[in-house]
Design a protein around this motif. Structure first.
Motif, PDB file in Angstrom:
ATOM      1  N   GLU A   1       0.814  -1.220   0.000  1.00 16.72           N
ATOM      2  CA  GLU A   1       0.000   0.000   0.000  1.00 16.72           C
ATOM      3  C   GLU A   1       0.848   1.272   0.000  1.00 16.72           C
ATOM      4  OE1 GLU A   1       1.621  -0.385   3.879  1.00 16.72           O
ATOM      5  OE2 GLU A   1       0.639  -1.880   2.624  1.00 16.72           O
ATOM      6  N   ALA A   2       2.153   1.139   0.224  1.00  9.91           N
ATOM      7  CA  ALA A   2       3.023   2.316   0.315  1.00  9.91           C
ATOM      8  C   ALA A   2       3.126   3.032  -1.029  1.00  9.91           C
ATOM      9  CB  ALA A   2       4.407   1.910   0.795  1.00  9.91           C
ATOM     10  N   VAL A   3       3.226   4.340  -0.961  1.00  8.22           N
ATOM     11  CA  VAL A   3       3.430   5.188  -2.138  1.00  8.22           C
ATOM     12  C   VAL A   3       4.907   5.586  -2.146  1.00  8.22           C
ATOM     13  CG1 VAL A   3       2.811   7.363  -3.244  1.00  8.22           C
ATOM     14  CG2 VAL A   3       1.057   6.011  -2.092  1.00  8.22           C
ATOM     15  N   VAL A   4       5.616   5.234  -3.207  1.00  7.68           N
ATOM     16  CA  VAL A   4       7.073   5.332  -3.221  1.00  7.68           C
ATOM     17  C   VAL A   4       7.567   6.240  -4.336  1.00  7.68           C
ATOM     18  CG1 VAL A   4       9.242   4.027  -3.326  1.00  7.68           C
ATOM     19  CG2 VAL A   4       7.205   2.981  -2.322  1.00  7.68           C
ATOM     20  N   ASP A   5       8.545   7.080  -4.027  1.00 11.71           N
ATOM     21  CA  ASP A   5       9.250   7.835  -5.047  1.00 11.71           C
ATOM     22  C   ASP A   5      10.703   7.976  -4.618  1.00 11.71           C
ATOM     23  OD1 ASP A   5       8.694   9.748  -2.993  1.00 11.71           O
ATOM     24  OD2 ASP A   5       9.149  11.349  -4.396  1.00 11.71           O
ATOM     25  N   ALA A   6      11.532   8.596  -5.467  1.00  7.86           N
ATOM     26  CA  ALA A   6      12.975   8.653  -5.217  1.00  7.86           C
ATOM     27  C   ALA A   6      13.526  10.063  -5.390  1.00  7.86           C
ATOM     28  CB  ALA A   6      13.702   7.709  -6.171  1.00  7.86           C
TER      29      ALA A   6
END
Length: 420
Positions: free
Chosen positions: A41-46
């Protein structure tokens, strides 16, 4: 973990990712695999060095680490020096704004707390300090996961690294020497754990569909010029390393052995070109690799290997292929010792082709025994990393619902990872 108030937890990944170093990207791949499996469910970016590459390969939004695009080019003109200086100021606000949008930031592996290769304090150490300081300021949990660390003589670099580590919420190391080095720099490591490198959690390479050339040897190479403390004799070190490697490869080719040259970073291309130019043999070829999975497949198809880059060594070890390490830092020696191959190390700063050949032949004589040892050590590494991921979840992803402290919605899509 249930999202708080229906809002998915927001996770950032940080580092010199997507910049051409396959080891760094392999660490990112491992962390994304963990997040996808345990926290879908995590929303991930870099926030990273090569955002276009990271977005294209891993399917997550990415932002450039530095405002000034020439950050890692030598600044010689007044204009570029001024732009680089301005960039350092701008990055304070860019980094803080990015960190503030996240609940958790993970720095996946990499040698972020060391200076075993040439490094300036105002480069990545400064960026890491900004990250960790911003995390402490805004209450964002920052985790340094299975990272490398080593003693740092340069005082400004040491101060930045020490404070970055102190400000992090969670720290773990890829070997005991890294933890000891950070303790020696004045960081309280009493609660920190040691786990294998994150790349050991990646899938093992499949057995080759077709038999490889009998006697194939993988030789991993590197544009090696020594470390921070070797700048005065960098060219001498590079020449000795290159000459010794050329002699070694030539000797193998003259024996009729098939040699596959491997790299781990785009900067290694000139070394490959120099070897091919000096050793004019159809038996010496270059492997086209764009990921650690590619490197592991090459290693799996070889009878044995010799490598210098840390993650080339890991790829050979993960593939179960006996490997001789050309070492330039304690991390490689610790890795080899931990995997049962501590006797097979050769100094990168003093490459002696005759001695290297002698050690290599001893390695090959014990190939069957060493393959069994590697199989056992790989099983243990996977088990220990599963334990780390459990600990990481407990430290970074609280199970109790709490009011979300951010008021602006996050527009990024959930993490998706494309197959390389």
């Amino acid at each position: 973990m249930t999202p708080r108030n229906g809002i998915p937890i927001r996770v950032g990944v940080f580092g010199l990712l997507g910049s051409g170093n396959l080891g760094n990207d392999g660490s990112l791949e491992a962390i994304l695999g963990y997040l996808r499996a345990e926290h879908p469910e995590a929303v991930v970016d870099a926030l990273c060095g090569g955002p276009e590459t990271v977005s294209a390969r891993f399917g997550i939004p990415a932002t450039r680490l530095n405002w000034y695009r020439g950050e890692y080019r030598t600044a010689s003109r007044a204009g570029s020096i001024a732009a680089k200086g301005a960039g350092k100021l701008v990055d304070v606000f860019r980094t803080a704004a990015w960190v503030r949008r996240h609940d958790v930031v993970i720095v996946p592996g990499m040698g972020v707390l060391e200076a075993t290769l040439p490094l300036r304090p105002w480069g990545f150490p400064y960026a890491l300090f900004l990250l960790c300081a911003s995390g402490r300021l805004f209450g964002t949990r920052v985790a340094l996961v299975s990272v490398g660390a080593a003693a740092i003589r340069n005082r400004p670099t040491r101060v930045l690294v020490r404070w970055a580590a102190r400000l992090a919420t969670y720290r773990s190391y890829r070997d005991a020497q890294a933890r000891d080095a950070l303790r020696a720099m004045g960081v309280d490591t009493a609660r920190d754990e040691v786990y294998p490198d994150l790349a050991f959690s990646l899938p093992a390479p499949p057995s080759p569909a077709l038999p490889a050339s009998p006697g194939r040897v993988c030789v991993g190479v590197m544009a090696f010029h020594g470390g921070n403390d070797d700048r005065a004799r960098a060219e001498e070190i590079h020449r000795r390393y290159l000459d010794g490697t050329i002699r070694f490869v030539r000797a193998l080719a003259e024996e009729g052995r098939t040699v596959r040259l491997l790299t781990g970073d785009a900067v290694d291309a000139p070394v490959v070109a120099a070897i091919l130019d000096a050793v004019d043999s159809p038996l010496v070829t270059v492997a086209e690799t764009s990921s650690l999975a590619d490197l592991m497949k090459e290693m799996a198809a070889a009878d044995s290997a010799v490598a210098i880059r840390y993650h080339n060594l890991i790829c050979a070890l993960k593939a179960g292929t006996p490997v001789l390490a050309v070492t330039y830092a304690a991390k490689s020696e610790a890795l080899m010792e931990g995997m049962g191959l501590g006797a097979y190390c050769h100094p990168a700063r003093e490459v002696d082709a005759d001695r290297l050949l002698e050690q290599f032949r001893l390695l090959e004589k014990r190939s069957a025994e060493l393959r069994q040892t590697l199989a056992e050590r790989n099983e243990d590494a996977v088990r220990r990393l599963k334990h780390q991921f459990t600990a990481l979840t407990a430290a970074l992803f609280p199970t109790t619902d709490q009011p979300h402290r951010h008021t602006t919605p996050h527009a990024h899509a959930p993490v998706r990872q494309e197959t390389p």
